[in-house]
Design a protein around this motif. Structure first.
Motif, PDB file in Angstrom:
ATOM      1  N   SER A   1       9.866 -10.512  20.242  1.00 29.73           N
ATOM      2  CA  SER A   1      10.155  -9.420  19.302  1.00 29.73           C
ATOM      3  C   SER A   1       8.885  -8.621  19.018  1.00 29.73           C
ATOM      4  N   LEU A   2       9.037  -7.309  18.931  1.00 34.13           N
ATOM      5  CA  LEU A   2       7.894  -6.418  18.678  1.00 34.13           C
ATOM      6  C   LEU A   2       7.938  -5.809  17.276  1.00 34.13           C
ATOM      7  N   ASP A   3       8.860  -6.257  16.456  1.00 31.09           N
ATOM      8  CA  ASP A   3       9.020  -5.667  15.121  1.00 31.09           C
ATOM      9  C   ASP A   3       7.730  -5.728  14.306  1.00 31.09           C
ATOM     10  N   ALA A   4       6.979  -6.835  14.456  1.00 30.19           N
ATOM     11  CA  ALA A   4       5.761  -7.002  13.646  1.00 30.19           C
ATOM     12  C   ALA A   4       4.534  -6.392  14.311  1.00 30.19           C
ATOM     13  N   ARG A   5       4.718  -5.695  15.458  1.00 24.30           N
ATOM     14  CA  ARG A   5       3.575  -5.164  16.207  1.00 24.30           C
ATOM     15  C   ARG A   5       3.487  -3.649  16.156  1.00 24.30           C
ATOM     16  N   ARG A   6       4.448  -2.998  15.501  1.00 23.16           N
ATOM     17  CA  ARG A   6       4.445  -1.529  15.447  1.00 23.16           C
ATOM     18  C   ARG A   6       3.738  -1.078  14.175  1.00 23.16           C
ATOM     19  N   ILE A   7       2.525  -0.535  14.344  1.00 18.73           N
ATOM     20  CA  ILE A   7       1.664  -0.240  13.192  1.00 18.73           C
ATOM     21  C   ILE A   7       2.293   0.803  12.274  1.00 18.73           C
ATOM     22  N   SER A   8       3.044   1.755  12.823  1.00 14.26           N
ATOM     23  CA  SER A   8       3.623   2.812  11.981  1.00 14.26           C
ATOM     24  C   SER A   8       4.609   2.252  10.960  1.00 14.26           C
ATOM     25  N   THR A   9       5.111   1.053  11.211  1.00 17.90           N
ATOM     26  CA  THR A   9       6.066   0.439  10.268  1.00 17.90           C
ATOM     27  C   THR A   9       5.372  -0.448   9.233  1.00 17.90           C
ATOM     28  N   PHE A  10       4.054  -0.615   9.388  1.00 22.95           N
ATOM     29  CA  PHE A  10       3.328  -1.453   8.433  1.00 22.95           C
ATOM     30  C   PHE A  10       3.378  -0.813   7.048  1.00 22.95           C
ATOM     31  N   PRO A  11       3.421  -1.608   5.985  1.00 21.30           N
ATOM     32  CA  PRO A  11       3.380  -1.031   4.636  1.00 21.30           C
ATOM     33  C   PRO A  11       2.014  -0.420   4.343  1.00 21.30           C
ATOM     34  N   CYS A  12       1.985   0.524   3.410  1.00 28.33           N
ATOM     35  CA  CYS A  12       0.708   1.102   2.978  1.00 28.33           C
ATOM     36  C   CYS A  12      -0.144  -0.001   2.361  1.00 28.33           C
ATOM     37  N   PRO A  13      -1.421  -0.079   2.740  1.00 22.61           N
ATOM     38  CA  PRO A  13      -2.284  -1.108   2.158  1.00 22.61           C
ATOM     39  C   PRO A  13      -2.474  -0.861   0.666  1.00 22.61           C
ATOM     40  N   SER A  14      -2.290  -1.888  -0.115  1.00 29.03           N
ATOM     41  CA  SER A  14      -2.393  -1.701  -1.572  1.00 29.03           C
ATOM     42  C   SER A  14      -3.637  -2.394  -2.101  1.00 29.03           C
ATOM     43  N   LEU A  15      -4.277  -1.722  -3.031  1.00 29.84           N
ATOM     44  CA  LEU A  15      -5.429  -2.277  -3.745  1.00 29.84           C
ATOM     45  C   LEU A  15      -5.184  -2.047  -5.229  1.00 29.84           C
ATOM     46  N   PRO A  16      -5.579  -2.974  -6.080  1.00 32.52           N
ATOM     47  CA  PRO A  16      -5.338  -2.785  -7.516  1.00 32.52           C
ATOM     48  C   PRO A  16      -6.116  -1.599  -8.098  1.00 32.52           C
ATOM     49  N   ASN A  17      -7.259  -1.269  -7.472  1.00 28.28           N
ATOM     50  CA  ASN A  17      -8.114  -0.194  -7.997  1.00 28.28           C
ATOM     51  C   ASN A  17      -8.245   0.940  -6.984  1.00 28.28           C
ATOM     52  N   LEU A  18      -7.109   1.333  -6.386  1.00 29.05           N
ATOM     53  CA  LEU A  18      -7.125   2.298  -5.287  1.00 29.05           C
ATOM     54  C   LEU A  18      -7.788   3.622  -5.675  1.00 29.05           C
ATOM     55  N   ASP A  19      -7.455   4.144  -6.856  1.00 30.51           N
ATOM     56  CA  ASP A  19      -8.046   5.417  -7.283  1.00 30.51           C
ATOM     57  C   ASP A  19      -9.561   5.310  -7.408  1.00 30.51           C
ATOM     58  N   ALA A  20     -10.028   4.215  -7.951  1.00 31.24           N
ATOM     59  CA  ALA A  20     -11.473   4.023  -8.114  1.00 31.24           C
ATOM     60  C   ALA A  20     -12.162   3.934  -6.758  1.00 31.24           C
ATOM     61  N   VAL A  21     -11.503   3.276  -5.796  1.00 34.86           N
ATOM     62  CA  VAL A  21     -12.075   3.153  -4.452  1.00 34.86           C
ATOM     63  C   VAL A  21     -12.235   4.532  -3.816  1.00 34.86           C
ATOM     64  N   PHE A  22     -11.206   5.360  -3.938  1.00 32.02           N
ATOM     65  CA  PHE A  22     -11.283   6.691  -3.331  1.00 32.02           C
ATOM     66  C   PHE A  22     -12.248   7.603  -4.078  1.00 32.02           C
ATOM     67  N   ASP A  23     -12.310   7.494  -5.385  1.00 32.66           N
ATOM     68  CA  ASP A  23     -13.270   8.300  -6.150  1.00 32.66           C
ATOM     69  C   ASP A  23     -14.696   7.958  -5.743  1.00 32.66           C
ATOM     70  N   ALA A  24     -14.974   6.663  -5.596  1.00 32.49           N
ATOM     71  CA  ALA A  24     -16.315   6.227  -5.194  1.00 32.49           C
ATOM     72  C   ALA A  24     -16.624   6.684  -3.770  1.00 32.49           C
ATOM     73  N   ALA A  25     -15.623   6.582  -2.904  1.00 35.46           N
ATOM     74  CA  ALA A  25     -15.814   7.003  -1.511  1.00 35.46           C
ATOM     75  C   ALA A  25     -16.088   8.498  -1.428  1.00 35.46           C
ATOM     76  N   MET A  26     -15.347   9.274  -2.214  1.00 35.10           N
ATOM     77  CA  MET A  26     -15.535  10.720  -2.202  1.00 35.10           C
ATOM     78  C   MET A  26     -16.922  11.097  -2.716  1.00 35.10           C
ATOM     79  N   GLN A  27     -17.370  10.438  -3.762  1.00 34.44           N
ATOM     80  CA  GLN A  27     -18.700  10.709  -4.307  1.00 34.44           C
ATOM     81  C   GLN A  27     -19.784  10.373  -3.278  1.00 34.44           C
ATOM     82  N   LYS A  28     -19.635   9.242  -2.617  1.00 34.61           N
ATOM     83  CA  LYS A  28     -20.603   8.812  -1.604  1.00 34.61           C
ATOM     84  C   LYS A  28     -20.640   9.780  -0.431  1.00 34.61           C
TER      85      LYS A  28
END
Length: 715
Positions: free
Chosen positions: A191-218
């Motif tokens: 089975s290839l169901d678990a091998r198709r990356i486009s079907t993977f869920p969005c990676p979740s982080l508890p502090n996603l906004d903070a991660v992107f704000d820090a990345a943008m500043q850097k």
């Protein structure tokens, strides 16, 4: 093209064929489509392997197609078709999987890599972002922090790091295609169901906004005005927060904005320029393709100060046998310890053995008698260098190339110390020499084409981008730097402050403004250069030298013992000697006010535009003079030197590219304006070539050489 064969009865093998890196040209894309359709239609085929010819998987999109009408099938549907296949598709990654090549691999269900393979998404270095689902797939596969790192920097990762990140599934030291074929057989029917990356869920982080704000500043801080890294952060955010289809649309929107930008054009120009400078030519008519370099197996470095140590390390890392000579015993021991430490640390980072045995150290210049090439890197003093060249001429075997690392002294004068001046060239490295990519190879009127070809090839072996230039004071880079720095000094005399001038230049994109850079390199260094040129008259701070306006500000600070960071004060003040944190200096502001009063100068308001125009256009004007004189063969040579050696912002292409973008007519008009206001500053007087180009209708850069040839024929 893409070649299709069947191996071991049930594996369809698709081989990309487009040397040198199997780029995804229209023909290759069509070949992939046809081969995949054929493999999926053949009932005997149970799995597929995609590989590249000549042990290179795929270097990405065909950059020569950029800006042209799209032909052939687009990439995104190809990647989706591969991913949607009912039969497993395995990518066999050898050599490189970069840009679209890595996205192709991410479209496959499995990825097998050779241990020496390099993977990455370097689109940001071309002013773009990983499109065709690249930002979405990588983010969903390895998570936000790792995807941000790879996509915003464009850095390449080893197969080992790719395995650790989860980009590849297995790594092999031996034949990767064979391993991938065996692997493809083992997963057939699964089975290839678990091998198709486009079907993977969005990676979740508890502090996603903070991660992107820090990345943008850097990213904003590091990008210095470049827009592509900022768009890369936005693309990763879309990949992490939006459904796949919406993320695709956002990726397309961001890419469309970048694709037609001036910055993308500048970065792609710079990419091609760095390859074009290898096709060098000399005014004599000698060329890269008619001049054969001599193999260099053993080299020597004379003088083990900062530059000599870096050159020694660079030669050793390139696999050469090196004789490192320093006549001062204490300096010799310090250099040996420093170079050994740098080699060991570098080897540890790369996971290889340090090349300590490649270097032998000596305090006797006679030990260089059997080397093929010598690089002199002693103190920047003509009398001392002449003495070294006389000694080398006496001890070196016949045919040894004698090179000098001078940053601006007369190559022909040094060559006169040798009975074989045709073997003498300049090899101007940039500090730190084992890190900086640029090498100016300087030919004198008597340098042979073989000597130039050998120095250029040695630079390539050392991992440098070598640029061949003619002999004049300061060569190309430092000669152009002189009017740039003079204008900055004049602006201080007229009312500006060091921090204001530096702020404007850094906002333009320079890593450091002129005064912070001066403090870093040392005001004593600049003073010695001016003294050698006969410009320094101690105790006489007059504002005219050799019939032209001159600013003695740097000389006066030198006389005060303010050498910059090394003494804790220069154009700025520092907490202590050696500190890197520059702070505005009230003493210096008072010094400037006193200086203006003493010379009857009235401070006036100077705006951003004047700082940029006077500093940059005077530098560009000198660049046109260099082209006019044939010191550089073309504008690309100058631009590569400034991007790689003088921190000119890469996203602005280089000084000559920038002049073309701004408009030659505007550059000419503003130079005329400033020269009228400052008739005692020759560097502001527009040069003949610039006037000729404007009179010829300001042709595009690729046609400047036609006008340059006409100017040369008239001289």
């Amino acid at each position: 093209m893409a070649q299709y064969t069947r191996v071991l009865g049930s594996v369809g093998l698709i081989t990309l064929k487009n040397p040198p890196v199997n780029a995804l040209s229209a023909v290759v894309r069509q070949g992939i489509v046809d081969s995949v359709e054929r493999a999926l239609s053949e009932p005997e085929v149970k799995s597929l392997v995609i590989c590249g010819q000549n042990e290179k998987f795929c270097g990405g999109a065909d950059i020569t197609e950029f800006g042209k009408t799209m032909t052939g099938p687009p990439l995104t549907p190809i990647f989706h078709a591969i991913e949607a296949a009912a039969k497993p598709v395995v990518a066999a990654i050898e050599g490189v999987a970069l840009g679209g090549g890595l996205v192709l691999a991410l479209g496959c269900h499995y990825r097998i890599a050779h241990s020496k393979a390099k993977l990455g998404l370097p689109e940001v270095t071309l002013g773009l972002l990983p499109s065709e689902t690249g930002s979405l797939r990588l983010t969903r596969l390895i998570g936000v922090p790792a995807a941000l790192d790879l996509i915003t920097t464009g850095r390449h990762v080893t197969a080992a790091e790719a395995l650790q990140l989860g980009i590849v599934d297995q790594v092999f030291d031996h034949n990767t295609v064979d391993a991938a074929v065996k692997f493809a057989l083992s997963v057939a029917g699964q089975s290839l169901d678990a091998r198709r990356i486009s079907t993977f869920p969005c990676p979740s982080l508890p502090n996603l906004d903070a991660v992107f704000d820090a990345a943008m500043q850097k990213v904003r801080q590091a990008a210095r005005g470049a827009i592509a890294p900022v768009a890369c952060v936005q693309a990763v955010r879309a990949a992490a927060t939006l459904p796949y289809a919406q993320g695709m649309e956002r990726e397309k929107e961001l890419m469309a904005t970048l694709f037609t930008s001036g910055q993308a054009r500048a970065l792609q120009y710079s990419f091609f320029a760095q390859r074009a400078v290898g096709r060098w030519s000399m005014p004599s008519g000698s060329r890269w393709d008619t001049s054969k370099p001599k193999p260099i197996r053993k080299a020597a470095v004379i003088g083990l100060g900062t530059m000599g140590r870096g050159i020694t390390m660079g030669l050793a890392q390139a696999g050469l046998s090196v004789v490192a000579v320093e006549t001062q015993e204490k300096q010799l021991m310090e250099a040996k310890q420093a170079v050994s430490g740098m080699l060991e640390r570098g080897a540890k980072r790369r996971g290889v053995a340090p090349l300590l045995d490649n270097i032998s150290y000596s305090n006797n210049i006679k030990t260089v008698g059997d080397v093929d090439l010598v690089i002199e890197a002693v103190f920047e003093d003509m009398a001392l260098k002449k003495k070294v060249f006389q000694q080398l001429s006496a001890v070196c075997k016949p045919g040894t190339f004698l090179c000098t690392n001078t940053s601006g002294l007369d190559i022909d004068d040094l060559a006169s110390q040798s009975p074989n001046p045709e073997l003498v060239v300049g090899m101007h490295f940039f500090a730190p020499a084992h890190v900086m990519k640029l090498l100016e190879v300087v030919y004198g009127p008597r340098s042979s084409p073989q000597a130039v070809a050998t120095a250029m090839q040695l630079g390539k072996v050392m991992g440098k981008v070598s640029v061949a230039v003619g002999n004049c004071q300061g060569f190309v880079g430092n000669r152009m730097l002189s009017p740039y720095m003079s204008q900055a000094d004049f602006l201080l005399e007229e009312g500006a402050t060091p921090e204001f001038v530096d702020q404007v230049l850094e906002e333009f994109g320079f890593a450091m403004g002129v005064f912070r850079m001066s403090d870093l390199s040392g005001l004593d260094v600049g003073w010695r250069v001016r003294k050698a040129a006969g410009l320094v008259v101690p105790g006489q701070p007059v504002r005219m030298r050799q019939g032209c306006r001159y600013s003695p500000l740097g000389d006066l600070l030198y006389e005060q013992g303010r050498f910059g960071q090394k003494t804790g004060s220069g154009w700025y003040q520092y907490d202590k000697p050696g500190s890197r944190v520059a702070k505005p200096d009230p003493w210096l502001h008072g010094f400037l006010e006193e200086y203006r009063a003493r010379h009857g100068l009235v401070a006036r308001r100077i705006d951003h535009q004047e700082v940029l125009e006077r500093c940059l256009y005077s530098l560009i004007n000198e660049g046109f003079r260099i082209l006019e004189e044939g010191i550089a063969a073309g504008p690309e040579d100058i631009d590569v030197i400034y991007v790689l050696g003088y921190s000119w912002p890469r996203h602005r292409g280089g000084p000559m590219f920038y002049a073309d973008m701004v408009g030659l007519t505007k550059v000419l008009e503003r130079l005329e304006f400033y020269h009228q206001a400052h008739p005692d500053v020759p560097s502001l007087q527009p040069c003949n070539l610039l006037r000729k180009l404007v009179a010829s209708g300001s042709p595009p850069m690729h046609r400047w050489r036609e006008v340059i040839r006409k100017v040369h024929s008239q001289l």
